[in-house]
Write an enzyme that holds these catalytic residues in place. Structure first.
Site, PDB file in Angstrom:
ATOM      1  CE  LYS A  43      -4.065   1.704   0.474  1.00  0.00           C
ATOM      2  NZ  LYS A  43      -5.261   1.728  -0.474  1.00  0.00           N
ATOM      3  CG  ASP A  58      -6.812  -0.959  -1.114  1.00  0.00           C
ATOM      4  OD1 ASP A  58      -6.104  -1.168  -1.908  1.00  0.00           O
ATOM      5  OD2 ASP A  58      -7.223   0.295  -0.934  1.00  0.00           O
ATOM      6  CG  ASP A  75      -2.605 -12.560  10.430  1.00  0.00           C
ATOM      7  OD1 ASP A  75      -2.854 -13.650  10.392  1.00  0.00           O
ATOM      8  OD2 ASP A  75      -2.730 -11.804  11.440  1.00  0.00           O
ATOM      9  CG  ASP A 119      -7.379 -15.518   8.702  1.00  0.00           C
ATOM     10  OD1 ASP A 119      -6.507 -16.300   8.580  1.00  0.00           O
ATOM     11  OD2 ASP A 119      -8.067 -15.127   9.878  1.00  0.00           O
TER      12      ASP A 119
END
Ligand code: ATP
Length: 326
Positions: free
Chosen positions: A167, A199, A223, A227
């Site tokens: 980012k 994003d 992380d 997920d």
């Protein structure tokens, strides 16, 4: 040659799925010595300490560590344990299994997550009433190490593209350095790569996961994105991971202690057993690792299945079925 394996079940479903993985390793009849260590919430309540020195020493001395999960004390247990084994890379393969009714049945992605810095550096402060800060640390050395690891992993495992998540348009200093370093490393490898804003990448991963192979991420992004990808293939009960250092390594499921289902014998042991398969690969037991994966895949295909996958089988029943196939 005998290998010493440290086994740290920890909290919640860690207590249920870790014995399943040990049973699978024992069934292979290799020269493994298992030494069990304690850590986690229950231990902290009992002794005031979540990760005693003897458990650290155990993991440091072992050839590899199997870790289950920690609950509230996760930051005091998992982060130092990853440190003890010198781990800089968290490897999280996310793949769909044909027999499971996954949101995205054509997923085969390996997230390579930076494991030592970023927003998980642990530098937080309460600077005033109602004001708290966090320091995000990014270094050129750690960035280079994780990206080199990612490209090398891609080459070794026949992935033909790498994506670098960042980012840098907002976090210009920290992710600016990460991105600049990643591009330097990427240019030195003979493999295609892209860079992606993390994003927007989250959206693309959901819509077109088949476009991605190896995804190298800063710590928090890795992380979260892994997920997210777990949801595409059938949930956290399926995802193994490896925390890899120069010499040592620790293997754990991506899921946590799952207090909502702990103690009910319904946790899916697949993630933990597949973590044991990664441990086997790490110790150069490639054939045995493949056999374990095949056994797990067979059970995922024909059942029995735990409730997270729509079945009604217990953790024990699934483990027995995997052992039967082995
Ligand atoms: P922690 O704080 O320890 O991370 P958590 O509940 O916040 O615990 P997870 O343990 O990762 O986070 O669990 C998230 C959700 O996924 C829970 O609803 C849990 O029941 C489910 N889950 C996680 N692992 C498994 C598993 N092995 N089998 C079945 N369901 C699982």
């Amino acid at each position: 040659m005998t290998h010493e394996i440290a086994v740290i079940p920890g909290d919640g479903i860690g207590q249920e799925v870790t014995p399943a993985a040990v049973a699978v390793l024992e069934a292979l009849d290799l020269n493994f010595d298992f030494v069990e260590g304690e850590a986690g919430d229950a231990l902290k309540e009992e002794t005031g300490e979540a990760l005693p020195q003897e458990t650290r020493d155990l993991a440091a001395a072992a050839d590899a560590t199997l870790f289950g999960a920690a609950g509230e004390t996760a930051a005091d247990v998992v982060l130092p344990l990853r440190d003890v084994v010198g781990s800089f890379a968290n490897v999280r393969p996310v793949r769909s299994y044909p027999a499971l009714d996954a949101v995205q049945p054509d997923t085969d992605i390996v997230f390579i997550r930076e494991n030592t810095e970023g927003v998980y550096s642990g530098i937080e402060a309460a600077v005033d009433d109602g004001v708290r800060t966090l320091t995000r640390v990014v270094t050129e050395d750690a960035s280079r190490e994780i990206v080199e690891f990612g490209f090398t992993y891609a080459k070794r495992n026949d992935f033909d593209d790498v994506t670098i998540a960042h980012k840098a348009n907002v976090m210009q200093e920290t992710d600016g350095l990460f991105l600049e370093t990643a591009q330097e490393v990427g240019d030195s490898f003979d493999i295609d790569y892209d860079t992606a804003l993390m994003d927007a990448l989250a959206m693309h991963l959901v819509m077109t996961p088949e476009d991605y192979g190896v995804v190298v991420c800063p710590n928090l992004a890795g992380d979260m994105l892994s997920d997210l990808a777990a949801g595409l293939v059938g949930g956290l009960g399926l995802l193994p991971s490896a925390n890899v250092g120069e010499e040592n390594a620790l293997f754990e499921p991506v899921h946590g202690s799952a207090p909502d289902i702990a103690g009910e014998d319904v946790a899916n042991p697949s993630a933990m057993i597949l973590s044991a398969a990664m441990l086997l690969d790490h110790l150069d037991y490639g054939d045995e690792a493949a056999a374990v994966r095949e056994a797990v895949e067979g059970v995922l295909t024909d059942g029995p299945r735990t409730p997270d996958l729509g079945g009604d089988a217990s953790t024990d029943a699934v483990t027995e079925a995997v052992l039967d196939r082995l």
